[in-house]
Every structure is written in structure tokens, then in C-alpha cells.
Motif scaffolding. Structure first.
Motif, PDB file in Angstrom:
ATOM      1  N   TRP A 176       5.894   5.862  14.624  1.00 37.56           N
ATOM      2  CA  TRP A 176       5.798   4.736  13.693  1.00 37.56           C
ATOM      3  C   TRP A 176       4.890   5.109  12.535  1.00 37.56           C
ATOM      4  O   TRP A 176       3.856   5.753  12.749  1.00 37.56           O
ATOM      5  N   SER A 207      10.316   5.087  12.567  1.00 38.93           N
ATOM      6  CA  SER A 207      10.293   3.632  12.419  1.00 38.93           C
ATOM      7  C   SER A 207       9.202   3.215  11.444  1.00 38.93           C
ATOM      8  O   SER A 207       8.111   3.797  11.420  1.00 38.93           O
ATOM      9  N   SER A 263       6.861   0.037   9.725  1.00 41.59           N
ATOM     10  CA  SER A 263       6.358  -1.335   9.774  1.00 41.59           C
ATOM     11  C   SER A 263       5.683  -1.665   8.452  1.00 41.59           C
ATOM     12  O   SER A 263       5.214  -0.777   7.741  1.00 41.59           O
ATOM     13  N   LEU A 286       2.580  -2.831  17.442  1.00 41.14           N
ATOM     14  CA  LEU A 286       3.136  -1.487  17.307  1.00 41.14           C
ATOM     15  C   LEU A 286       2.705  -0.592  18.473  1.00 41.14           C
ATOM     16  O   LEU A 286       3.498   0.204  18.982  1.00 41.14           O
ATOM     17  N   GLY A 298      11.910   2.030  17.527  1.00 35.09           N
ATOM     18  CA  GLY A 298      10.931   3.093  17.662  1.00 35.09           C
ATOM     19  C   GLY A 298      11.645   4.407  17.901  1.00 35.09           C
ATOM     20  O   GLY A 298      12.619   4.492  18.659  1.00 35.09           O
TER      21      GLY A 298
END
Length: 318
Positions: A124, A154, A156, A257, A314
Motif C-alpha cells: 500500500w 494499492s 489510499s 490499512l 491490497g
């Protein structure tokens, strides 16, 4: 080797808060939204890093020392011979502040100078804060997010609204929302970003930018709700003795996360409960103090065993 690099990276700003303590008094605190999120994930026990640039003066030295003390991978922090980024908080109730940072170190962050091969280890990468409202840094971070997305990492995003995010920020909001797998937002963020008091309409507009994303919608003492497609789950905030709410939002998204990476078999409702517990835990200490895993687990509400399990996003998620 990809396992030499942290699974989680937050890219953006680390800064110094100069807080007025009286007519003639000031104190300095290390801070920055994206840096705080990296510290949260590290505090919970996952190898993490903050990717950004700080000055090489007394303020930058303080940030670098705090970065190391938090257990963040120091290879991702760039120290430059540039001015520091300062947030001057001259009123506390209600908060009033301004930023000092023309041609400051954060704006000169260079993604190409990060450790070679780090993307292969990243599960992430988190973006947000004022770093996306400050040029030319914003364009550098957008390009990095787009590159990472192409490689299956991934993304965020927590906009973390501040007053400098006016109409000029709208295109960045749309681009980052479209890229993100997870978007965290608060009711205060929605009012500021969409310049409206109608938070329901603002949230609908945000979700329309990326209907496939997972949304964490935090509401302070009222807890939070998580959305995926047509489904949503809510969690009340655990009862705690509040010392300071600074950093609670960063703790919530950081914990969410962490949960996606370290607890991949959990339900979305379970991930939400973990995130809300972390936000509450962060309120029990002064400043943006990251909660520990033990603190979060002590505040976790039991999740019904009948909750369905949904796959969470993820890279290489189980």
C-alpha cells in the motif's frame, strides 16, 4: 529483494507545528498528516516508511530524529538544504493557522531518488494532506500514484481538508479519488472540499468519482462507517477519556490499512472496528501519538461471528 522494503509507505509532507502557548510563548511539535499515518502503521507493528523531503536545519533534524524513533525506514526520507515547512497555529479555540513554506524542502521531493526496487515490496502507498495542495509537489505525487497503480500497488487517499484547498484543488481531488482503492473522509472534509453544508450530497459526489473504492467516513465521537458498493457497516466510537483529538483521523486510516495488510481474512466490519478503536486510542494521549496494537485490541468491540467475509484490496492480498 522486495522483502527488504516496507510493505507500507506514506508519501507527502512532514512538517513542524509552531503552536502559540500564550502572548509571548510558542512550542514546536513534529507533524504532518501523511507522516503521521506512516507512524501509526509502524506503531502497530508493520514495516513502514515515510517518503518525503524535510530541511537539514534544526526543524528538519527534529523530524529526522522523530522519523527514526518511530521505526520508519530512513532510506525514504530526503533531507535537503532548503527551508522548513512550518504550520503556525496562532489560535487554538477555534484553531487558526497558516503555513510558511515558499520553496521549502517538501516541494523538492524526488521520487526518482527513492531506494531502487522499493515498489516491489510495497503493498500500500498512502497519499493526502496538504502535500497534494502544494505545487510542484502535488504533480510529483500524482505521477507517483499513477505509476504505482500501473504496477498493481494499492493506493489510499485522505484529502484531510485545509483552507488552502480551494477550487484549484478540485482537479487533484478528482484524479486522486479515481486512483484510490480506499478513500478516507470526514464530515468536516466534505464541507470544505465541496464548499457546502450538505454533507450527504457532498459524499454522494465524492463516491461518484470512484464507485469501486472503499470509503471510510469518520464522524469523530459518533464513530465511523465503511462503504463498499451498495453495502455499508457502521461502528460506534469506544468510550475513552479524551486528552487530545489531534491525529485521530490519521490513526483511523493508518489502522484500517494496517488491518487490510496484517489481518486480510477479516470482514470489512472487522477492519472498520479496528480502525475506529485506533482512532479512539489516539485520543487518549496528547498530540498525534500513534496507538499501539495492544491499545487498539483492548478497545476493539466484538464482531458477530456471522459477519460475511469480503475480499479486501491490497497487492497479493489473501
Amino acid at each position: 529483494m522486495s522483502n527488504d522494503f516496507p510493505a507500507f509507505v506514506a508519501a507527502g509532507e512532514a512538517l513542524t507545528d509552531l503552536i502559540r502557548t500564550g502572548p509571548d510563548g510558542w512550542r514546536s511539535l513534529v507533524g504532518g498528516s501523511t507522516w503521521n499515518v506512516a507512524r501509526v502503521v509502524a506503531s502497530l507493528g508493520l514495516p513502514s516508511a515515510f517518503a518525503g523531503a524535510v530541511s537539514r536545519d534544526v526543524f528538519g533534524a527534529q523530524l529526522a530524529a522523530a522519523n527514526a524513533a518511530a521505526g520508519l525506514d530512513g532510506r525514504f526520507l530526503q533531507q535537503l538544504d532548503k527551508a522548513p515547512l512550518l504550520a503556525v497555529v496562532h489560535e487554538l479555540d477555534p484553531p487558526a493557522y497558516f503555513f510558511i513554506g515558499d520553496d521549502s524542502a517538501d516541494l523538492h521531493f524526488d521520487a526518482a531518488a527513492l531506494p531502487p526496487g522499493w515498489q516491489a515490496g510495497a503493498r500500500w502507498v498512502h497519499f493526502g494532506g496538504i502535500s497534494l495542495a502544494r505545487q510542484p509537489l502535488a504533480d510529483k505525487l500524482l505521477a507517483l500514484a499513477e505509476e504505482l497503480k500501473l504496477h498493481g500497488v494499492s493506493i489510499s487517499y485522505d484529502p484531510n481538508f485545509r483552507a488552502l484547498m480551494d477550487q484549484r484543488y478540485d482537479p487533484i481531488l478528482r484524479r486522486m479519488a479515481a486512483l484510490a482503492d480506499v478513500i478516507k473522509v470526514s464530515d468536516e472534509d466534505l464541507r470544505g472540499l465541496f464548499r457546502t453544508s450538505d454533507t450527504d450530497q457532498a459524499f454522494a459526489a465524492l463516491r461518484a468519482m470512484n464507485p469501486d473504492a472503499i470509503y471510510l467516513y469518520t464522524r469523530g465521537e459518533h464513530g465511523a462507517r465503511i462503504y463498499q458498493g451498495a453495502s455499508s457497516w457502521s461502528a460506534p466510537a469506544p468510550k475513552v477519556s479524551v486528552v487530545d483529538t489531534v491525529g485521530a483521523g490519521d490513526a483511523s486510516i493508518g489502522a484500517l490499512l494496517y488491518s487490510f495488510i496484517a489481518r486480510p481474512a477479516d470482514t470489512l466490519e472487522g477492519h472498520l472496528g479496528f480502525a475506529v478503536a485506533a482512532g479512539a486510542a489516539a485520543c487518549t494521549a496528547p498530540g498525534a501519538t500513534p496507538p499501539t496494537l495492544q491499545q487498539v485490541m483492548q478497545l476493539m468491540r466484538p464482531i458477530p461471528p456471522t459477519s460475511p467475509v469480503y475480499p479486501t484490496p491490497g497487492k497479493n492480498a489473501v
